[in-house]
Motif scaffolding. Structure first.
Motif, PDB file in Angstrom:
ATOM      1  N   ILE A  82       0.835  -1.208   0.000  1.00 23.52           N
ATOM      2  CA  ILE A  82       0.000   0.000   0.000  1.00 23.52           C
ATOM      3  C   ILE A  82       0.864   1.251   0.000  1.00 23.52           C
ATOM      4  O   ILE A  82       0.550   2.251  -0.669  1.00 23.52           O
ATOM      5  N   GLY A  83       1.965   1.216   0.747  1.00 21.19           N
ATOM      6  CA  GLY A  83       2.854   2.374   0.803  1.00 21.19           C
ATOM      7  C   GLY A  83       3.431   2.717  -0.553  1.00 21.19           C
ATOM      8  O   GLY A  83       3.508   3.895  -0.926  1.00 21.19           O
ATOM      9  N   LYS A  84       3.828   1.702  -1.321  1.00 20.11           N
ATOM     10  CA  LYS A  84       4.387   1.961  -2.648  1.00 20.11           C
ATOM     11  C   LYS A  84       3.316   2.455  -3.614  1.00 20.11           C
ATOM     12  O   LYS A  84       3.577   3.333  -4.450  1.00 20.11           O
ATOM     13  N   ILE A  85       2.102   1.894  -3.494  1.00 21.29           N
ATOM     14  CA  ILE A  85       1.016   2.365  -4.359  1.00 21.29           C
ATOM     15  C   ILE A  85       0.717   3.830  -4.087  1.00 21.29           C
ATOM     16  O   ILE A  85       0.481   4.619  -5.010  1.00 21.29           O
ATOM     17  N   SER A  86       0.728   4.226  -2.816  1.00 23.86           N
ATOM     18  CA  SER A  86       0.449   5.625  -2.452  1.00 23.86           C
ATOM     19  C   SER A  86       1.496   6.578  -3.011  1.00 23.86           C
ATOM     20  O   SER A  86       1.241   7.770  -3.178  1.00 23.86           O
ATOM     21  N   GLN A  87       2.683   6.041  -3.322  1.00 23.71           N
ATOM     22  CA  GLN A  87       3.750   6.865  -3.901  1.00 23.71           C
ATOM     23  C   GLN A  87       3.797   6.768  -5.426  1.00 23.71           C
ATOM     24  O   GLN A  87       4.678   7.327  -6.066  1.00 23.71           O
ATOM     25  N   GLY A  88       2.842   6.006  -5.998  1.00 21.66           N
ATOM     26  CA  GLY A  88       2.795   5.866  -7.450  1.00 21.66           C
ATOM     27  C   GLY A  88       3.784   4.856  -7.992  1.00 21.66           C
ATOM     28  O   GLY A  88       4.135   4.900  -9.175  1.00 21.66           O
ATOM     29  N   MET A 119       0.158  -6.036  -6.574  1.00 21.84           N
ATOM     30  CA  MET A 119      -0.728  -4.936  -6.177  1.00 21.84           C
ATOM     31  C   MET A 119      -2.149  -5.127  -6.708  1.00 21.84           C
ATOM     32  O   MET A 119      -3.100  -4.530  -6.196  1.00 21.84           O
ATOM     33  N   GLU A 120      -2.314  -5.984  -7.725  1.00 23.09           N
ATOM     34  CA  GLU A 120      -3.660  -6.250  -8.246  1.00 23.09           C
ATOM     35  C   GLU A 120      -4.561  -6.879  -7.192  1.00 23.09           C
ATOM     36  O   GLU A 120      -5.785  -6.803  -7.292  1.00 23.09           O
ATOM     37  N   SER A 121      -3.970  -7.490  -6.174  1.00 25.25           N
ATOM     38  CA  SER A 121      -4.756  -8.100  -5.112  1.00 25.25           C
ATOM     39  C   SER A 121      -5.553  -7.072  -4.325  1.00 25.25           C
ATOM     40  O   SER A 121      -6.559  -7.403  -3.695  1.00 25.25           O
ATOM     41  N   LEU A 122      -5.115  -5.826  -4.366  1.00 20.81           N
ATOM     42  CA  LEU A 122      -5.784  -4.763  -3.613  1.00 20.81           C
ATOM     43  C   LEU A 122      -6.823  -4.019  -4.436  1.00 20.81           C
ATOM     44  O   LEU A 122      -7.397  -3.034  -3.954  1.00 20.81           O
ATOM     45  N   VAL A 123      -7.066  -4.479  -5.651  1.00 19.30           N
ATOM     46  CA  VAL A 123      -8.047  -3.801  -6.518  1.00 19.30           C
ATOM     47  C   VAL A 123      -9.413  -3.640  -5.844  1.00 19.30           C
ATOM     48  O   VAL A 123     -10.014  -2.559  -5.905  1.00 19.30           O
ATOM     49  N   PRO A 124      -9.959  -4.675  -5.162  1.00 15.82           N
ATOM     50  CA  PRO A 124     -11.278  -4.500  -4.528  1.00 15.82           C
ATOM     51  C   PRO A 124     -11.310  -3.402  -3.471  1.00 15.82           C
ATOM     52  O   PRO A 124     -12.384  -2.855  -3.181  1.00 15.82           O
ATOM     53  N   LEU A 125     -10.150  -3.065  -2.890  1.00 18.22           N
ATOM     54  CA  LEU A 125     -10.105  -2.017  -1.867  1.00 18.22           C
ATOM     55  C   LEU A 125      -9.919  -0.628  -2.457  1.00 18.22           C
ATOM     56  O   LEU A 125     -10.278   0.367  -1.817  1.00 18.22           O
ATOM     57  N   LEU A 126      -9.376  -0.560  -3.667  1.00 14.47           N
ATOM     58  CA  LEU A 126      -9.007   0.726  -4.247  1.00 14.47           C
ATOM     59  C   LEU A 126      -9.857   1.122  -5.449  1.00 14.47           C
ATOM     60  O   LEU A 126      -9.741   2.233  -5.941  1.00 14.47           O
ATOM     61  N   VAL A 127     -10.710   0.219  -5.916  1.00  9.72           N
ATOM     62  CA  VAL A 127     -11.555   0.490  -7.086  1.00  9.72           C
ATOM     63  C   VAL A 127     -12.999   0.157  -6.743  1.00  9.72           C
ATOM     64  O   VAL A 127     -13.269  -0.823  -6.040  1.00  9.72           O
ATOM     65  N   GLU A 128     -13.915   0.963  -7.235  1.00  3.00           N
ATOM     66  CA  GLU A 128     -15.332   0.771  -6.908  1.00  3.00           C
ATOM     67  C   GLU A 128     -16.129   0.128  -8.040  1.00  3.00           C
ATOM     68  O   GLU A 128     -17.036  -0.659  -7.793  1.00  3.00           O
TER      69      GLU A 128
END
Length: 396
Positions: free
Chosen positions: A245-251, A257-266
């Motif tokens: 999550i930290g790296k995603i927040s920094q772009g 990271m695709e595993s976090l798609v349900p948390l970051l996409v609606e």
């Protein structure tokens, strides 16, 4: 058709069966490409197979019979795994979605394994204009570099594998995810002066690129400002996934990271939603697909539980995703019904109890394996019986 010989009895009966309201057709598997091609003359078709290998083989056979055949492959990874799908798989999926947007005379046929059909993907996928490159085109070198970065290409000193690019002066080397060889783009100012393929081994250019090059993304989950802001808010809530999550927040794109798609996409779509409005969904052996769908969801749950067991003894904890992006068989059927898309099935076996099944008088013949005499005798017998004989082989 891999050297398969099929003998079809009564082509008029077959045409009538394809135009009827029967939801299930019982026929020999070697006839499936022919039957699907006939159906595609009437409307777009989404063909669902039980496995990825079956989808690849069927698409290969169909390309000899129909003008517009596309594959929509499945990810090689499960939704919760800390692994990312291959760049060529992602690019093939996106290329198919773009192709469906192009108006052409022939109806499209999309072949997809069940795993790809039940998998919901990001709704914004393949909605932005697709970049293309060609000789004589004017484009800023800086703009191209930024675009490749935005599409999750990795900048390196030397291009060696798909999804990488390198910059040296006014030259950009890039290995596109669906290409067999990387491309060297030679700029003169802001104009593309030359486009040539080159070998990875010695980095020497060879043949020139003919026509346009389409730049497809290497990932489906592309990071933008809104995604980065959402990831920043999740840091405190999910400390076990702080590394990603930290790296995603920094772009920064990171594996898994695709595993976090349900948390970051609606918003999500399915391939069925992206098909034309009058599409027919055709299941190849629907009972096997139903079983395969249940197995996938069960396997995903088992791997998730195994990850927690591993975490208990010091391994990495699974990512905090509860809502899996797979649809169950019942959810898939409901989803298709909501889209008002007709469904049918091609099955190798059937029962007299299937009141809605239509049995086609088609028999598959064993491969001849070089026995020309047996082949000639078989053809002669079929023609003397006034049967329609279809012989197809990949060789001469």
């Amino acid at each position: 058709m891999r050297g398969i010989l099929s003998v079809l009895h009564g082509d008029t009966e077959i045409s009538a069966a394809l135009k009827s309201d029967s939801s299930k057709i019982i026929a020999a598997p070697p006839s499936y490409p022919f039957l699907i091609a006939l159906k595609a003359q009437q409307r777009p078709i989404l063909v669902v197979t039980s496995s990825s290998r079956a989808a690849e083989d069927l698409a290969e056979s169909l390309r000899d019979l129909h003008a517009r055949v596309y594959e929509f492959p499945a990810w090689e990874t499960l939704p919760h795994e800390r692994l990312s799908p291959r760049s060529d798989t992602v690019a093939q999926r996106i290329a198919t979605l773009y192709s469906l947007q192009q108006p052409e005379d022939a109806h499209p046929v999309v072949v997809a394994p069940a795993r790809a059909v039940i998998h919901r993907f990001i709704a914004s996928l393949a909605t932005k204009p697709l970049w293309t490159l060609e000789i004589g085109q004017e484009i800023s070198l800086t703009e191209l570099i930024q675009h490749l970065t935005d599409l999750a290409f990795t900048r390196t000193d030397l291009v060696e594998k798909r999804g990488e690019f390198a910059v040296r002066g006014g030259i950009v080397d890039v290995f596109l995810p669906l290409a067999d060889h990387p491309v060297r783009i030679d700029f003169f100012g802001d104009e593309i002066e030359e486009l040539r393929y080159f070998d990875v081994a010695d980095q020497r250019t060879n043949q020139a690129v003919v026509g346009k090059l389409s730049i497809l993304p290497c990932r489906e989950f592309l990071l933008d400002k809104s995604i980065m802001e959402r990831a920043e808010k999740l840091k405190e809530k999910y400390p076990s996934a702080l590394e990603i999550i930290g790296k995603i927040s920094q772009g920064i794109s990171v594996d898994g990271m695709e595993s976090l798609v349900p948390l970051l996409v609606e918003e999500f779509n399915t391939i069925a939603e992206r098909m034309p409005a009058d599409t027919e969904i055709l299941f190849i052996d629907d009972e096997r697909i139903r079983s395969r769908t249940a197995d996938l969801i069960e396997t995903n749950q088992e791997f998730l539980e195994a990850s927690w067991s591993s975490a208990a003894i010091g391994g990495n904890a699974p990512l905090p995703v509860e809502k899996v992006t797979y649809l169950s068989w019942e959810e898939l059927r409901t989803h298709i019904s909501e889209l008002n898309l007709p469904t049918s099935a091609l099955n190798p076996f059937g029962s007299d109890l299937d009141t809605d099944a239509n049995f086609l008088d088609i028999s598959a013949i064993d491969p001849m394996r070089g026995n020309v005499d047996a082949l000639c005798e078989l053809l002669r017998t079929g023609l003397e019986a006034h049967e329609s004989v279809v012989f197809s082989t990949v060789g001469h």
